[in-house]
Design a protein around this motif. Structure first.
Motif, PDB file in Angstrom:
ATOM      1  N   LEU A 132       0.861  -1.037   0.036  1.00  0.00           N
ATOM      2  CA  LEU A 132      -0.111   0.183  -0.065  1.00  0.00           C
ATOM      3  C   LEU A 132       1.006   1.189   0.045  1.00  0.00           C
ATOM      4  CD1 LEU A 132      -1.982  -2.082   0.776  1.00  0.00           C
ATOM      5  CD2 LEU A 132      -3.275  -0.533   2.456  1.00  0.00           C
ATOM      6  N   ILE A 133       0.559   2.271  -1.042  1.00  0.00           N
ATOM      7  CA  ILE A 133       1.507   3.360  -0.913  1.00  0.00           C
ATOM      8  C   ILE A 133       0.256   4.464  -0.815  1.00  0.00           C
ATOM      9  CG2 ILE A 133       2.652   4.997  -2.303  1.00  0.00           C
ATOM     10  CD1 ILE A 133       3.540   2.731  -4.111  1.00  0.00           C
ATOM     11  N   GLY A 134       0.683   5.543   0.040  1.00  0.00           N
ATOM     12  CA  GLY A 134      -0.153   6.624   0.267  1.00  0.00           C
ATOM     13  C   GLY A 134      -0.616   6.891   1.420  1.00  0.00           C
ATOM     14  N   GLY A 135      -0.560   5.879   2.505  1.00  0.00           N
ATOM     15  CA  GLY A 135      -0.852   6.077   3.750  1.00  0.00           C
ATOM     16  C   GLY A 135      -2.088   5.145   4.344  1.00  0.00           C
ATOM     17  N   GLY A 136      -2.690   4.543   3.674  1.00  0.00           N
ATOM     18  CA  GLY A 136      -3.366   3.263   3.871  1.00  0.00           C
ATOM     19  C   GLY A 136      -2.810   2.216   4.759  1.00  0.00           C
TER      20      GLY A 136
END
Length: 324
Positions: free
Chosen positions: A142-146
């Motif tokens: 997961l990329i982005g913060g999730g």
């Protein structure tokens, strides 16, 4: 007419299992026979049945991208960088713009065993996604913060990025700075910077706008006409940046002479503007390289441990910011 293994077998005078072994590099076939079969396959323009191969070993040399339905150029450039990094490792890339459960289902059906999923902070999987995740047997990032149990994660320090932008402008003498963007961690970074630098504050110095909303042109125009107008802007997306720069052009406002500007996301287009724009955000190249290092690693080589990494953003100073 599509050429099959049986066609090659008849032309070579061997059994079709022998052809299969030769084309797949399996043992049990002499070098001379293998070379002859490969030569015949090339002459007949044989195209391997990758679907059949996937059914046999349940593995692919493919990375699946679960990507957002967004027109943001950041995602375009990041997907290109990921594709280039994957190609260096002999891997292909498939992109799904469907909702996450449906995209994951499609990857499961095609036996894709490496998935990079862009998920923003606060994302929560629904039951449809959880069911598909239970069927997935591979590595997910997961990329982005999730956050997702059993998946690798790369977060982005967005709050720190906007905080750094505020500190940079303050060091250039700016006391009145306006932030245009959503009320998320970026706005927290802005507020922290304003308080720590003891800058002027006015209720109009934060123009909240949710991702996907149009540029709040009227509110910004009213601010430009007010006696409390700022001397610098920080905007948290490319669409807001383009909207603000259009407003500047319509009013014949100069950067950085009249206003300084910093944009979140270091996309190449910002550097190519008539006045190159100062940006702050994650390096697209470094983010792609880190993602491939995690997702393409081989089992048993230190990649079984789940990674949880928070990357820092980079400030790239260009001509849109100046000293007061």
């Amino acid at each position: 007419m599509k050429v099959t293994i049986k066609d090659i077998a008849r032309a070579a005078g061997v059994s079709h299992p022998t052809v299969s072994k030769a084309l797949n590099g399996s043992p049990g076939v002499s070098k001379a026979v293998r070379e002859r079969i490969v030569s015949i396959a090339e002459q007949m323009n044989y195209i391997p049945n990758q679907a059949a191969r996937r059914l046999a070993d349940k593995k692919t040399q493919t990375i699946g991208l679960l990507w957002p339905k967004s027109e943001a150029l950041f995602f375009h450039h990041l997907s290109l960088q990921i594709q280039q990094e994957a190609a260096r490792r002999g891997l292909d890339v498939m992109i799904s713009l469907a909702d996450p459960p449906r995209g994951l289902r499609a990857f499961n059906e095609h036996f894709v065993d490496r998935i990079i999923f862009w998920s923003p902070p606060g994302w929560q999987p629904d039951m449809a996604f959880i069911k598909q995740k239970e069927l997935f047997h591979g590595r997910m990032l997961l990329i982005g913060g999730g956050v997702l149990k059993g998946a690798h994660r790369i977060g982005i320090d967005r709050s720190g990025a906007i905080y750094e932008a505020v500190c940079y402008l303050a060091a250039k003498g700016h006391r009145r700075i306006t932030f245009v963007g959503d009320s998320s961690d970026k706005q927290l970074g802005f507020t922290r910077g304003v308080l720590e630098q003891r800058l002027d504050y006015h209720e109009h110095y934060v123009i909240a706008a949710k991702e996907g909303d149009p540029f709040p042109e009227q509110r910004v125009a009213e601010l430009l006409d007010s006696p409390d107008r700022p001397t610098a802007f920080i905007v948290d997306s490319q669409s807001y940046a383009f909207g603000l720069m259009k407003l500047f052009r319509d009013r014949e406002i100069r950067m950085p002479g009249d206003y300084s500007l910093i944009v979140y996301d270091d996309i190449p287009e910002m550097e190519r503007m008539e006045i190159p724009v100062t940006t702050v955000g994650p390096s697209i190249g470094k983010l792609a390289a880190l993602a491939l290092k995690i997702i393409a690693g081989k089992e048993g080589q230190g990649q079984d441990r789940l990674e949880d990494i928070e990357i820092k953003c980079e400030l790239n100073v260009r001509k849109s910011t100046g000293r007061l």
